[in-house]
Write a protein that holds these residues in place. Structure first.
Motif, PDB file in Angstrom:
ATOM      1  N   PRO A 288     -11.018 -24.763 -19.638  1.00  0.00           N
ATOM      2  CA  PRO A 288     -10.734 -25.831 -20.379  1.00  0.00           C
ATOM      3  C   PRO A 288     -10.015 -27.091 -19.343  1.00  0.00           C
ATOM      4  CG  PRO A 288      -8.844 -24.025 -20.463  1.00  0.00           C
ATOM      5  CD  PRO A 288      -9.935 -23.684 -19.777  1.00  0.00           C
ATOM      6  N   THR A 289     -10.104 -28.285 -20.183  1.00  0.00           N
ATOM      7  CA  THR A 289      -9.442 -29.363 -19.325  1.00  0.00           C
ATOM      8  C   THR A 289      -8.525 -30.164 -20.112  1.00  0.00           C
ATOM      9  OG1 THR A 289     -11.108 -31.027 -20.660  1.00  0.00           O
ATOM     10  CG2 THR A 289     -11.986 -29.925 -18.387  1.00  0.00           C
ATOM     11  N   LEU A 290      -7.386 -30.534 -19.361  1.00  0.00           N
ATOM     12  CA  LEU A 290      -6.215 -31.247 -20.042  1.00  0.00           C
ATOM     13  C   LEU A 290      -6.188 -32.395 -19.246  1.00  0.00           C
ATOM     14  CD1 LEU A 290      -3.752 -30.862 -21.578  1.00  0.00           C
ATOM     15  CD2 LEU A 290      -2.634 -29.891 -19.872  1.00  0.00           C
ATOM     16  N   ASN A 328      -4.540 -34.252 -24.220  1.00  0.00           N
ATOM     17  CA  ASN A 328      -5.847 -33.810 -24.788  1.00  0.00           C
ATOM     18  C   ASN A 328      -6.432 -32.651 -24.122  1.00  0.00           C
ATOM     19  OD1 ASN A 328      -8.406 -33.962 -26.159  1.00  0.00           O
ATOM     20  ND2 ASN A 328      -9.129 -35.284 -24.418  1.00  0.00           N
ATOM     21  N   LEU A 329      -6.436 -31.586 -24.943  1.00  0.00           N
ATOM     22  CA  LEU A 329      -7.074 -30.215 -24.477  1.00  0.00           C
ATOM     23  C   LEU A 329      -8.243 -30.103 -24.942  1.00  0.00           C
ATOM     24  CD1 LEU A 329      -6.341 -27.639 -22.882  1.00  0.00           C
ATOM     25  CD2 LEU A 329      -5.458 -26.647 -25.059  1.00  0.00           C
ATOM     26  N   THR A 330      -9.328 -29.841 -23.874  1.00  0.00           N
ATOM     27  CA  THR A 330     -10.756 -29.506 -24.248  1.00  0.00           C
ATOM     28  C   THR A 330     -11.055 -28.137 -24.019  1.00  0.00           C
ATOM     29  OG1 THR A 330     -11.372 -32.108 -24.192  1.00  0.00           O
ATOM     30  CG2 THR A 330     -12.992 -30.319 -24.207  1.00  0.00           C
ATOM     31  N   ILE A 331     -11.297 -27.331 -25.020  1.00  0.00           N
ATOM     32  CA  ILE A 331     -11.627 -25.899 -24.760  1.00  0.00           C
ATOM     33  C   ILE A 331     -13.066 -25.738 -25.042  1.00  0.00           C
ATOM     34  CG2 ILE A 331     -11.238 -23.631 -25.333  1.00  0.00           C
ATOM     35  CD1 ILE A 331      -8.435 -24.431 -26.380  1.00  0.00           C
TER      36      ILE A 331
END
Length: 451
Positions: A288-290, A328-331
């Protein structure tokens, strides 16, 4: 009789400093040693300049990759015009009127975690910079060897051309003698035709070698990026030909040393390392990206009235000023097999890079061992061809005298002469082969290419 003595006497008879140039030149003539040619080549060669440009590009890309550790700051501005039913941003209510809304916002986005892609990108660009630096050295080595081959070939051809001209002069004298004998009725006309045929073959060899010389002169000028019209004279090296002391060492230990410092091998090792980094970069898409985003902005509506009172633009900007902080957390869940394909492709690329390293290692081992074997062969060839040349020269001189006295015919003389011509060419060739291979072994082991 030592090699040095043989070569000294041979040089006196067949000097190697010749002037070969194009006619109608607009440039002054330069006398160049191999060191001069190498200096000009490393300074002016177009392929090397291209490699240096690629190194500069890689350097800029490496420096810019650190920018991914910094926030991305950008501004936004919007002019929105609407007619009819619309939400008034000031009252958050529907209105049915013409609106002209102006808004502006400043954003700053911080990359907190990107699945290690930022770190691996920096590492990848750093490895690419190292690759391009090694590639510059690789190109330098390649053009140095190419230059040495052409330099040696030109010197060889110049000596061969001088020998060709002497052979033609000898045939002309024999032809004059044969014509006199034919006119006197001593020999048949076929003897004259045989000499003319031999002379024609020698003239053809001369033209062929002169054309080869012109081709090599053009090639060496292009390597140095000199105008083709420029006249140059190549100065023959004065180094005495002798046995290379490195030949006494184990050829396999020499090969190992040569491979360890060879740019081609080190280039493949670095590419293997970069392929491993690219695999890690592909796997980062699984994480994931944060990110953290800070924003600040405001807006105003042109000709805005509130309860019949006009609100100025500056007042609206102050009233509508807003700030925000967002995480913003992208999983990643499913990327249409894109991530899977990247990882598999990177794995194959990494395996291929390891194969390329081994292939290059095997190729270089073969090249170094061949250079060692060629040097040993050239040394023996030079010794034997020196003796063969002396023997064939004396045999030809003796048979030439017999032909003048009428004791042998032209066919018998041509056999001796052809053997002499071949021995002469072999001696010249063996000398330059030994000179080149000696220098090549030293070059493989890290020395500057010297002739």
């Amino acid at each position: 009789m030592t090699i040095a003595r043989i070569n000294t006497s041979y040089e006196k008879k067949y000097p190697t400093n010749y002037n070969f140039h194009f006619s109608n030149s607009l440039f002054a003539q330069d006398a160049l040693t191999f060191s001069d040619c190498l200096r000009l080549t490393l300074k002016n060669n177009l392929t090397l300049k291209s490699a240096l440009n690629n190194e500069k590009i890689a350097s800029y890309q490496y420096k810019s990759s650190y920018g991914k550790l910094l926030p991305n700051v950008y501004g936004e501005a919007e002019n929105r015009n609407s007619w009819g039913r619309e939400i008034d941003q000031n009252t958050n209510q529907f209105v049915n009127q013409d609106l002209k809304i102006y808004s502006g916002r400043l954003n700053a986005v911080f990359n907190l975690f990107s699945g290690f892609s930022t770190i691996n990108t920096i590492k990848s660009t750093k490895e690419e910079l190292k690759i391009q630096r090694i590639n510059v050295k690789k190109v330098e080595n390649e053009i140095s060897i190419d230059l040495a081959q052409k330099f040696i070939t030109i010197l060889y051809l110049q000596e061969i051309i001088t020998a060709n001209k002497e052979q033609i002069q000898s045939s002309e004298k024999q032809l004059e003698l044969a014509i006199l004998k034919f006119n006197s009725g001593v020999v048949a006309e076929s003897e004259v035709f045989k000499i003319k045929s031999q002379k024609a073959r020698e003239e053809l060899n001369l033209i062929t070698n002169e054309n080869r010389l012109v081709d090599n002169l053009i090639s060496i000028k292009q390597l140095m990026n000199l105008p083709l019209e420029k006249e140059i004279t190549l100065i023959s090296p004065t180094t005495e030909i002798s046995k290379n002391n490195l030949l006494d060492e184990s050829p396999y230990s020499l090969t190992k040393k040569a491979i360890e410092i060879n740019p081609n091998y080190n280039l493949n090792v670095l590419r293997e390392s970069k392929a491993r980094t690219n695999l890690s970069l592909a796997r980062s898409s699984l994480y994931p990206t944060l990110s953290l985003r800070f924003l600040a902005g405001s807006n105003y509506t042109a000709n805005y009235f509130d309860d019949g009172a006009f609100i100025s633009n500056n007042d609206q900007i102050d009233l509508n000023y807003s700030r925000g902080l967002r995480l913003n957390l992208t999983i990643p869940i499913f990327s249409q097999m894109n991530t899977y394909s990247k990882i598999k492709t990177s794995k194959i690329g990494f395996k291929q890079s390891k194969l390329d390293t081994e292939i290059t290692k095997n190729y270089l081992s073969k090249e170094v061992l061949k250079a060692i074997a060629d040097t040993k062969t050239a040394l023996k060839k030079n010794e034997s061809s020196s003796l063969g040349y002396e023997f064939s020269r004396k045999s030809y001189e003796a048979d030439a005298l017999k032909f003048e006295l009428g004791k042998i015919n032209i066919t018998e003389l041509n056999v001796t002469k052809i053997a002499y011509n071949n021995a002469q060419a072999e001696l010249i060739q063996s000398k330059y082969e030994l000179l080149f291979n000696n220098a090549l072994i030293n070059f493989y082991l890290g020395d500057e290419f010297k002739l």
